[in-house]
Write a protein that holds these residues in place. Structure first.
Motif, PDB file in Angstrom:
ATOM      1  N   LEU A  27       8.567  16.079  16.649  1.00 36.35           N
ATOM      2  CA  LEU A  27       8.452  15.327  15.401  1.00 36.35           C
ATOM      3  C   LEU A  27       7.035  15.431  14.852  1.00 36.35           C
ATOM      4  O   LEU A  27       6.825  15.456  13.632  1.00 36.35           O
ATOM      5  N   ALA A  28       6.054  15.502  15.752  1.00 38.31           N
ATOM      6  CA  ALA A  28       4.674  15.658  15.288  1.00 38.31           C
ATOM      7  C   ALA A  28       4.509  17.020  14.626  1.00 38.31           C
ATOM      8  O   ALA A  28       3.893  17.144  13.562  1.00 38.31           O
ATOM      9  N   LEU A  29       5.085  18.059  15.240  1.00 33.38           N
ATOM     10  CA  LEU A  29       4.994  19.384  14.632  1.00 33.38           C
ATOM     11  C   LEU A  29       5.688  19.381  13.275  1.00 33.38           C
ATOM     12  O   LEU A  29       5.284  20.077  12.351  1.00 33.38           O
ATOM     13  N   ALA A  30       6.749  18.582  13.155  1.00 35.77           N
ATOM     14  CA  ALA A  30       7.453  18.497  11.880  1.00 35.77           C
ATOM     15  C   ALA A  30       6.679  17.652  10.876  1.00 35.77           C
ATOM     16  O   ALA A  30       6.961  17.700   9.687  1.00 35.77           O
ATOM     17  N   GLY A  31       5.732  16.858  11.373  1.00 35.12           N
ATOM     18  CA  GLY A  31       4.922  16.050  10.460  1.00 35.12           C
ATOM     19  C   GLY A  31       5.544  14.722  10.092  1.00 35.12           C
ATOM     20  O   GLY A  31       5.333  14.209   9.004  1.00 35.12           O
ATOM     21  N   ILE A  32       6.290  14.134  11.019  1.00 44.58           N
ATOM     22  CA  ILE A  32       6.945  12.853  10.759  1.00 44.58           C
ATOM     23  C   ILE A  32       5.982  11.722  11.126  1.00 44.58           C
ATOM     24  O   ILE A  32       5.287  11.817  12.124  1.00 44.58           O
ATOM     25  N   PRO A  33       5.923  10.664  10.314  1.00 46.54           N
ATOM     26  CA  PRO A  33       5.023   9.554  10.613  1.00 46.54           C
ATOM     27  C   PRO A  33       5.267   8.936  11.980  1.00 46.54           C
ATOM     28  O   PRO A  33       6.325   9.139  12.586  1.00 46.54           O
ATOM     29  N   LEU A  34       4.289   8.165  12.415  1.00 52.84           N
ATOM     30  CA  LEU A  34       4.212   7.580  13.751  1.00 52.84           C
ATOM     31  C   LEU A  34       3.732   8.613  14.757  1.00 52.84           C
ATOM     32  O   LEU A  34       3.602   8.314  15.930  1.00 52.84           O
ATOM     33  N   THR A  35       3.491   9.836  14.306  1.00 55.43           N
ATOM     34  CA  THR A  35       2.906  10.839  15.191  1.00 55.43           C
ATOM     35  C   THR A  35       1.653  11.388  14.506  1.00 55.43           C
ATOM     36  O   THR A  35       1.506  11.285  13.292  1.00 55.43           O
ATOM     37  N   VAL A  36       0.784  11.961  15.320  1.00 57.26           N
ATOM     38  CA  VAL A  36      -0.470  12.478  14.783  1.00 57.26           C
ATOM     39  C   VAL A  36      -0.203  13.596  13.778  1.00 57.26           C
ATOM     40  O   VAL A  36      -0.978  13.832  12.857  1.00 57.26           O
ATOM     41  N   GLY A  37       0.935  14.253  13.933  1.00 55.96           N
ATOM     42  CA  GLY A  37       1.263  15.361  13.038  1.00 55.96           C
ATOM     43  C   GLY A  37       1.348  14.935  11.589  1.00 55.96           C
ATOM     44  O   GLY A  37       1.019  15.700  10.680  1.00 55.96           O
TER      45      GLY A  37
ATOM     46  N   ASP B 272       0.890  -1.156   0.000  1.00 56.22           N
ATOM     47  CA  ASP B 272       0.000   0.000   0.000  1.00 56.22           C
ATOM     48  C   ASP B 272       0.927   1.204   0.000  1.00 56.22           C
ATOM     49  O   ASP B 272       1.879   1.251   0.787  1.00 56.22           O
ATOM     50  N   LEU B 273       0.690   2.145  -0.890  1.00 55.32           N
ATOM     51  CA  LEU B 273       1.675   3.203  -1.065  1.00 55.32           C
ATOM     52  C   LEU B 273       1.867   4.039   0.190  1.00 55.32           C
ATOM     53  O   LEU B 273       2.978   4.443   0.522  1.00 55.32           O
ATOM     54  N   LEU B 274       0.770   4.299   0.903  1.00 57.59           N
ATOM     55  CA  LEU B 274       0.939   5.107   2.095  1.00 57.59           C
ATOM     56  C   LEU B 274       1.656   4.319   3.187  1.00 57.59           C
ATOM     57  O   LEU B 274       2.492   4.850   3.910  1.00 57.59           O
ATOM     58  N   LEU B 275       1.312   3.045   3.274  1.00 52.77           N
ATOM     59  CA  LEU B 275       1.991   2.191   4.251  1.00 52.77           C
ATOM     60  C   LEU B 275       3.484   2.148   3.944  1.00 52.77           C
ATOM     61  O   LEU B 275       4.330   2.214   4.842  1.00 52.77           O
ATOM     62  N   PHE B 276       3.793   2.060   2.662  1.00 53.46           N
ATOM     63  CA  PHE B 276       5.196   2.063   2.239  1.00 53.46           C
ATOM     64  C   PHE B 276       5.882   3.350   2.701  1.00 53.46           C
ATOM     65  O   PHE B 276       6.961   3.322   3.302  1.00 53.46           O
ATOM     66  N   PHE B 277       5.225   4.464   2.441  1.00 54.86           N
ATOM     67  CA  PHE B 277       5.813   5.739   2.835  1.00 54.86           C
ATOM     68  C   PHE B 277       5.978   5.805   4.352  1.00 54.86           C
ATOM     69  O   PHE B 277       6.972   6.310   4.871  1.00 54.86           O
ATOM     70  N   PHE B 278       4.996   5.279   5.048  1.00 56.61           N
ATOM     71  CA  PHE B 278       5.012   5.248   6.502  1.00 56.61           C
ATOM     72  C   PHE B 278       6.259   4.513   6.999  1.00 56.61           C
ATOM     73  O   PHE B 278       7.022   5.028   7.812  1.00 56.61           O
ATOM     74  N   PHE B 279       6.491   3.328   6.473  1.00 54.86           N
ATOM     75  CA  PHE B 279       7.665   2.563   6.892  1.00 54.86           C
ATOM     76  C   PHE B 279       8.953   3.244   6.426  1.00 54.86           C
ATOM     77  O   PHE B 279       9.978   3.201   7.097  1.00 54.86           O
ATOM     78  N   TRP B 280       8.879   3.858   5.262  1.00 52.65           N
ATOM     79  CA  TRP B 280      10.033   4.582   4.716  1.00 52.65           C
ATOM     80  C   TRP B 280      10.515   5.609   5.728  1.00 52.65           C
ATOM     81  O   TRP B 280      11.709   5.820   5.925  1.00 52.65           O
ATOM     82  N   GLU B 281       9.549   6.251   6.388  1.00 53.42           N
ATOM     83  CA  GLU B 281       9.900   7.257   7.377  1.00 53.42           C
ATOM     84  C   GLU B 281      10.237   6.639   8.724  1.00 53.42           C
ATOM     85  O   GLU B 281      11.028   7.187   9.477  1.00 53.42           O
ATOM     86  N   VAL B 282       9.613   5.497   9.033  1.00 53.93           N
ATOM     87  CA  VAL B 282       9.891   4.860  10.317  1.00 53.93           C
ATOM     88  C   VAL B 282      11.364   4.496  10.416  1.00 53.93           C
ATOM     89  O   VAL B 282      11.967   4.571  11.475  1.00 53.93           O
ATOM     90  N   MET B 283      11.985   4.136   9.287  1.00 55.10           N
ATOM     91  CA  MET B 283      13.404   3.788   9.371  1.00 55.10           C
ATOM     92  C   MET B 283      14.277   5.017   9.611  1.00 55.10           C
ATOM     93  O   MET B 283      15.412   4.898  10.065  1.00 55.10           O
ATOM     94  N   LEU B 284      13.721   6.167   9.320  1.00 61.71           N
ATOM     95  CA  LEU B 284      14.557   7.363   9.289  1.00 61.71           C
ATOM     96  C   LEU B 284      14.981   7.849  10.675  1.00 61.71           C
ATOM     97  O   LEU B 284      16.163   8.112  10.924  1.00 61.71           O
TER      98      LEU B 284
END
Lengths: 486, 486
Positions: B385-395, A128-140
Motif C-alpha cells: 500500500l505504501a508503494l501504491a501511495g495510500i495514506p496511513l503509509t509513508v508512501g 483541513d483539506l489534506l486531513l479530509f483527504f487522509f480520512f477519505w482514504e482511511v475509510m477505503l
C-alpha cells in the motif's frame, strides 16, 4: 480535542476487537457495539448540550505537518453532528446485521468495521483539506477488505472495481486540492490546507471550473451519480450485509457531504455555473436508477440501484442553490441512511436463510416470516416516499427547491417517485407475496435482536417524517454558516 | 589546487571524514578477522559493528558543517544523510541474509565483507563532488554487487543475473566514463562545478558528454529505455541482495546525480530537462503497465521500482531549477527514505518466507497469508500500500511531497503522469493484498519452516516505520530541511 479522542477510540476499539477474538467469537462484536453505543450516547449528549456561539459542538486545531501548513483541525457543527450520530447508529446496525453471517475472522471483521467508521467520523469533521483527504482514504482500505474477504461469489471483481473507482477519483481530488493550495499560495504567499483559509481564495474562473470538477468527480463517484455509478451495484451486491449497510448508509453520504461542505463553498461561482449540469445528472440518476432497479431479479441489486435514484435527489437539491433544496438533500441523507440500511439488512437476512438473492426463488415469504414481511413493507413504503416518513420530507423538499430553480427538471424528476413506487411494490410482491415457493419448507423469522434494530430505524424514520424540525435546525445552522446560498 | 601545494588534512576535515574512515577501517579489520578465523558468528557481528560504529561519528561530522575534503569529497548534511540511510539498509540486509544464505552457501563470511564494501562505495558516491570519487565509489559498489548477486552456490539464476548485471553495468560504466572524458575535455576540470561555468555558446561537446553520463546513470537507475536488465537481475539475485540493489545502489546513484545536476547546473540546457522529463514519464508508464502482467513478486517489484525511479525524477527536475531547489531536494530525500523502507520491507518479507532452496516469489504462493501469518502479511500489505501511495503509509507523504514539488514548479505534465501511473499501480499492488486475504481452501502449507525471529523482527520494524511515518512524517521532514541540500 474530544473529536480526535473519539476517532482514536474507534481505532483503538478496532485493535481491541481483533485481539479479543481469542476470548470468544462474541467478544469482538460486543467491543464494536459498546464503542458505537458510547459514540451514539456521546453525540446525543453533544446535541442536548447545544452549540456554542459559533454554531460548533466541538473543535480542535493542532499543527500536524508544519512544512505544508497542514493541521489536525477537526470541527463539529450541526451537519457534522447529524452525520456522526447517524454513523454511530448505523455502526450498531451493521454489527447486528452480520451477527450470524460471518463464519470466520470475527475479530478482523470488527476491526475493519471500526476502522471504516473512524475514517468516516474524520471525514465528517475534518477542517483541513489534506486531513479530509487522509480520512477519505482511511475509510477505503478497510471497506475494500470487508468486500474482498467476506464478500460473495464475485468479490474479487467487485472489491477491485470499488477500490479503483474510489481511488482514481480520489487522486483527482488530491490534485485539485494541491492546485487550490498552489493558487492560494500564489495569491497570499502562505502555504495552508486549512478549509477556512482556502474558502475565499480568488481563482481564475477557468481554473476554478477544473478544480471544482476535480472535487465533484470524486464526490459524484462516491455518491454515486450517473455516469460514474457502475461500481455501486457490484460492490453492494457482493459485500457482506454489514458492508452493504455501511456503504449505503454512510459511505454514500460522505460523497453528498463532500459536495455540500467542499465542492460548492470552495468554488461558489464555478458551482453555480455547473448547477444545471449537476441537476441534470441528478435527474438522470433518478430515472436511470429507478429503471434499472425495476429490471433487476436480484433483491440486493434492486436495492442498490434504488440507492442511485435516491442519491439523485441529493444532487438535485444541493445544486438548486436554495435553502429548501439544501435542506431536502440533508434530510434525504439521513432518511436514506435508515431506510436503505434496513433494506440491505433484510436482503442479507433473506440470503442467509435461503442462500439466494434471486427474487424468482422467493415468493410467499410472508407466510413463513410475517415479522420480516412487515418490516420489509414498512421500509419499502418509506423508500417509495410515503408522506409521514423521513424520505418523503427529504425528497419533497429537494423537489420543491429544484422547482424554484428549474421547473422542468423538477417535474421530470418527480416521475422518479412514481418509478420508485413501481419497483418498490414489485420487490415486495415478488419476494414476500404470491404463491410460496414449495422448496422453502420453513424460514426462521426475525428474533428480538433484529427486531429491536429494525424498530430503532422505524422510529428514526417516523421521527424525521413527522417532526423534521430537529434535523432541519441542525442542518440549517450549517447551511447558514456555509454561506453558499445567495 | 596546484600540484605544488602540500596535501594536508585539517582537523575539521578529519572529523568530517571520521564516519568514512571508521567504515573503511572496520572493513580492513573484518577482512583480517575473516581470513584468520572462519566463524560465521564473528563475521556477522563484525559486519554489524563495522556498519553501526561509524554512525556514532555522524553527529560530530554534522556539527563541523560542510567540509570539502581535497576537492573530491563534499561531506555535508546531504552526504551524511545518505551515509546513515545506506548503513541502516546494509544492517537490515545483513540481518536478513544471515539465515537466508545459510542454506545456499558453504561459506557466508565473505558476503559480509562484500556488503560492507558495497556500502562504503555507495556512501562515497553520495558524497562525491568530483568525477574521480564518483567513478571510484560507483565501481566499488558495483563490483561488490556482482559478487553478492552471484553468491549462492547452487542454482543457475543467480549466476545468470550476475553475468547480465556485470556485462550491462560494465557497458554503462564505460559510457559514463566516456561522458566524463568529454566533459573534462570542455571544462578542463573533473570537478562537478566546473561544467556549470561554461558559457552557453561552447556547450556542444559538454552536452554530448552530459548525455553519455546520463545514459550510464539512467542505466543504473533502471529508467526506461535502459531498464531491460532490471526484472532478470531482480528475479535471479538472492532476495535480500535484490533489496539491497533496489535501495542502496539506486539511492547512491540518485544522490550523486542530484548533486551533479545542481553543481553543474545540468538543467540549464532546456534539452536536458526535456529528455529527463520524457524518460521520467516513460518510466512511470512503462514500469506500471509491465508490472500489471507479472505473476512473480520479484519481477513485479522490479517493474514497480522502474516506475518509482520515474516518479523520483520529478524531484530532480524541480531541484534543477533555481526556484524549486530547496523543495525539490527535500522531496527527493524524503522519497528516497520512504522508498528504502517500503522496498526493504517487501524484499524482507520475500526473504523471510523463502525456504532453504527457493525464493517465495510467486504471487500465488501468498494466497491466504493473512490467515496463516498475520504479522508478515500485515507488513507486506503495508509495503504494497505504501508503494501504491495510500495514506496511513509513508508512501503517501512521499508521493504527496513529489506532487507538491511538481505543482509548486508548474511541472504539470510530470504530475499528471505520476497520477496516471499511481492509478495503474493500485491494481497490481492491490492484487498482492487480495491474494493474501484469500481464504485458504485447503491446508496446504505455504512454508514448511518457521520464519527466523531476527528476520521477522526486521520486517516488523520496517512495517511499523512505514505506518508511523505515514501518520506523523514531520520529524523526518524537519530533519531533511535542517540538513539542507547538496
Amino acid at each position: 480535542m474530544i473529536l480526535f479522542v473519539v476517532i482514536l477510540a474507534l481505532l483503538a476499539a478496532g485493535v481491541v476487537a481483533w485481539a479479543s477474538e481469542r476470548l470468544s467469537k462474541d467478544a469482538p462484536r460486543l467491543v464494536s457495539i459498546v464503542a458505537f453505543g458510547a459514540g451514539l450516547i456521546w453525540s446525543a449528549a453533544l446535541w442536548l448540550d447545544g452549540a456554542d456561539a459559533g454554531g460548533l459542538y466541538a473543535a480542535m486545531d493542532w499543527p500536524w505537518i508544519a512544512r505544508f501548513g497542514i493541521h489536525l483541525a477537526l470541527e463539529m457543527d450541526g451537519l457534522s453532528l447529524l452525520m456522526v450520530a447517524l454513523t454511530m447508529f448505523l455502526g450498531i446496525v451493521a454489527v447486528v446485521s452480520s451477527w450470524d453471517e460471518i463464519e470466520s475472522g470475527h475479530g478482523f471483521f470488527q476491526f475493519n468495521i471500526l476502522w471504516v467508521m473512524a475514517g468516516v467520523v474524520g471525514v465528517f469533521t475534518a477542517m483541513d483539506l489534506l486531513l479530509f483527504f487522509f480520512f477519505w482514504e482511511v475509510m477505503l482500505i478497510p471497506m475494500y477488505l470487508l468486500i474482498a474477504i467476506w464478500g460473495h461469489e464475485e468479490k474479487a471483481y467487485a472489491s477491485m472495481k470499488f477500490f479503483l473507482f474510489t481511488q482514481i477519483s480520489g487522486l483527482l481530488m488530491l490534485f485539485a486540492i494541491l492546485a487550490l493550495v498552489y493558487v492560494h499560495h500564489g495569491a497570499t504567499g502562505e502555504i495552508t490546507f486549512s478549509y477556512k483559509a482556502l474558502l475565499g481564495t480568488e481563482i481564475d474562473p477557468r481554473i476554478a471550473t477544473w478544480l471544482m470538477l476535480g472535487f465533484f468527480v470524486a464526490f459524484a463517484t462516491k455518491l454515486p451519480s450517473v455516469p460514474v455509478h457502475t461500481w455501486l451495484p457490484d460492490a453492494h451486491t457482493q459485500a457482506p450485509t454489514a458492508g452493504s449497510v455501511i456503504l449505503a448508509g454512510i459511505l454514500l453520504k460522505t460523497g453528498a457531504y463532500g459536495i455540500i461542505r467542499f465542492a460548492v463553498p470552495l468554488f461558489p461561482e464555478a458551482s453555480a455555473d455547473f448547477a444545471l449540469w449537476a441537476m441534470l445528472l441528478g435527474t438522470v440518476s433518478i430515472l436511470y436508477g429507478g429503471a434499472m432497479a425495476f429490471s433487476q431479479s436480484d433483491f440486493k441489486r434492486l436495492v442498490a440501484y434504488s440507492s442511485i435514484a435516491h442519491m439523485g435527489f441529493i444532487l438535485l437539491g444541493v445544486y438548486a442553490f436554495n435553502e429548501l433544496g439544501m435542506q431536502g438533500a440533508i434530510v434525504t441523507m439521513v432518511a436514506h441512511g435508515f431506510s436503505t440500511a434496513a433494506l440491505f439488512m433484510m436482503a442479507g437476512a433473506i440470503q442467509q436463510r435461503l442462500h439466494t438473492r434471486e427474487m424468482s426463488e422467493m415468493g410467499g415469504l410472508w407466510t413463513h416470516a410475517p415479522r420480516m414481511g412487515t418490516m420489509t413493507l414498512f421500509f419499502v413504503i418509506a423508500s417509495v416516499g410515503m408522506p409521514g416518513l423521513g424520505n418523503f420530507v427529504g425528497e419533497f423538499l429537494a423537489l420543491l427547491g429544484a422547482f424554484q430553480e428549474n421547473w422542468l427538471m423538477a417535474v421530470v424528476a418527480t416521475a422518479g417517485i412514481v418509478v420508485a413506487a413501481v419497483y418498490g411494490l414489485y420487490l415486495m410482491q415478488r419476494s414476500f407475496q404470491g404463491t410460496p415457493n414449495p422448496d422453502i419448507a420453513s424460514m426462521r423469522d426475525f428474533g428480538l435482536r433484529e427486531m429491536s434494530v429494525m424498530a430503532a430505524m422505524m422510529a428514526g424514520l417516523v421521527w424525521v417524517g413527522i417532526y423534521p424540525q430537529h434535523v432541519l435546525e441542525l442542518s440549517n445552522a450549517t447551511i447558514q454558516t456555509l454561506g453558499v446560498l445567495p | 589546487m596546484s600540484a605544488a601545494e602540500v596535501w594536508t588534512l585539517s582537523a575539521a576535515e578529519v572529523w568530517a571524514l571520521a564516519p568514512y574512515l571508521a567504515l573503511a577501517g572496520g572493513i580492513a579489520l573484518l577482512l583480517l578477522a575473516v581470513a584468520a578465523l572462519r566463524s560465521h558468528r564473528l563475521a556477522f557481528w563484525g559486519a554489524i559493528a563495522t556498519l553501526a560504529i561509524p554512525l556514532a561519528f555522524v553527529p560530530t561530522a554534522l556539527g563541523g558543517g560542510t567540509q570539502i575534503v581535497d576537492d573530491v569529497l563534499e561531506i555535508d548534511g546531504y552526504a551524511l544523510f545518505f551515509f546513515v540511510l545506506f548503513s541502516l539498509a546494509a544492517i537490515a540486509t545483513a540481518v536478513l541474509s544471515a539465515r537466508y544464505l545459510g542454506s545456499r552457501a558453504t561459506h557466508r563470511q565473505e558476503f559480509y565483507l562484500l556488503l560492507t564494501t558495497a556500502t562504503l562505495g555507495a556512501a562515497v558516491t553520495a558524497g562525491a563532488s568530483h568525477f574521480a570519487t564518483f567513478l571510484m565509489g560507483l565501481e566499488v559498489l558495483s563490483i561488490s554487487l556482482y559478487a553478492m548477486i552471484a553468491y549462492p552456490e547452487e542454482g543457475h539464476p543467480p549466476l545468470e543475473a550476475a553475468a547480465k548485471y556485470l556485462i550491462l553495468s560494465g557497458a554503462a560504466s564505460s559510457t559514463m566514463l566516456f561522458g566524463m572524458a568529454l566533459i573534462y575535455a570542455t571544462s578542463g576540470s573533473l570537478n562537478f562545478e566546473a561544467a556549470g561555468d561554461i558559457a552557453a555558446g561552447e556547450r556542444n561537446v559538454l552536452v554530448l558528454g552530459q548525455a553519455m553520463l546520463l545514459v550510464g546513470v539512467f542505466f543504473k537507475l533502471s529508467l526506461v529505455p535502459f531498464h531491460m536488465w532490471t526484472p532478470d537481475v531482480y528475479q535471479g539475485a538472492p532476495a535480500p541482495v535484490t533489496g539491497f540493489v533496489a535501495t542502496v545502489s539506486k539511492g547512491a546513484v540518485f544522490a550523486v546525480l542530484l548533486r551533479y545536476a545542481i553543481d553543474a547546473d545540468l538543467l540549464s540546457s532546456p534539452a536536458v530537462g526535456i529528455v529527463i522529463a520524457v524518460i521520467a514519464v516513460l518510466s512511470m508508464v512503462v514500469g506500471n503497465i509491465l508490472a500489471l502482467l507479472q505473476t512473480n513478486l520479484k519481477r513485479l517489484l522490479a517493474y514497480s521500482s522502474i516506475a518509482h525511479l520515474g516518479y523520483l525524477m520529478i524531484a530532480l527536475v524541480v531541484a534543477g531549477t533555481a526556484a524549486g531547489r530547496a523543495l525539490g531536494v527535500e522531496s527527493g530525500l524524503f522519497y528516497v527514505a520512504g522508498y528504502f523502507l517500503m522496498t526493504l520491507a517487501a524484499f524482507g518479507v520475500v526473504t523471510v518466507l523463502s525456504n532453504e532452496t527457493d525464493d517465495a516469489d510467486q504471487i500465488s504462493g501468498y494466497d491466504g497469508l493473512l490467515w496463516r501469518r498475520p504479522a508478515i502479511a500485515a507488513v507486506l500489505a503495508a509495503a504494497a500500500l505504501a508503494l501504491a501511495g495510500i495514506p496511513l503509509t509513508v508512501g503517501f507523504f512521499a508521493k504527496f511531497y513529489l506532487v507538491a514539488a511538481g505543482v509548486g514548479n508548474a511541472a504539470w505534465g510530470l504530475v499528471w503522469a505520476l497520477i496516471v501511473g499511481s492509478a495503474i499501480g493500485i491494481y497490481y499492488y492491490l492484487r498482492i493484498v487480495f491474494a493474501m486475504t484469500k481464504r485458504p481452501e485447503d491446508d496446504r502449507p505455504l512454508e514448511a519452516r518457521r520464519a527466523p525471529w531476527e528476520g521477522l523482527a526486521t520486517v516488523v520494524l520496517l512495517g511499523v516505520l512505514i505506518v508511523l511515518l505515514g501518520i506523523y512524517p514531520s520529524p523526518v521532514i524537519e530533519l531533511i530541511r535542517e540538513l539542507g541540500g547538496p
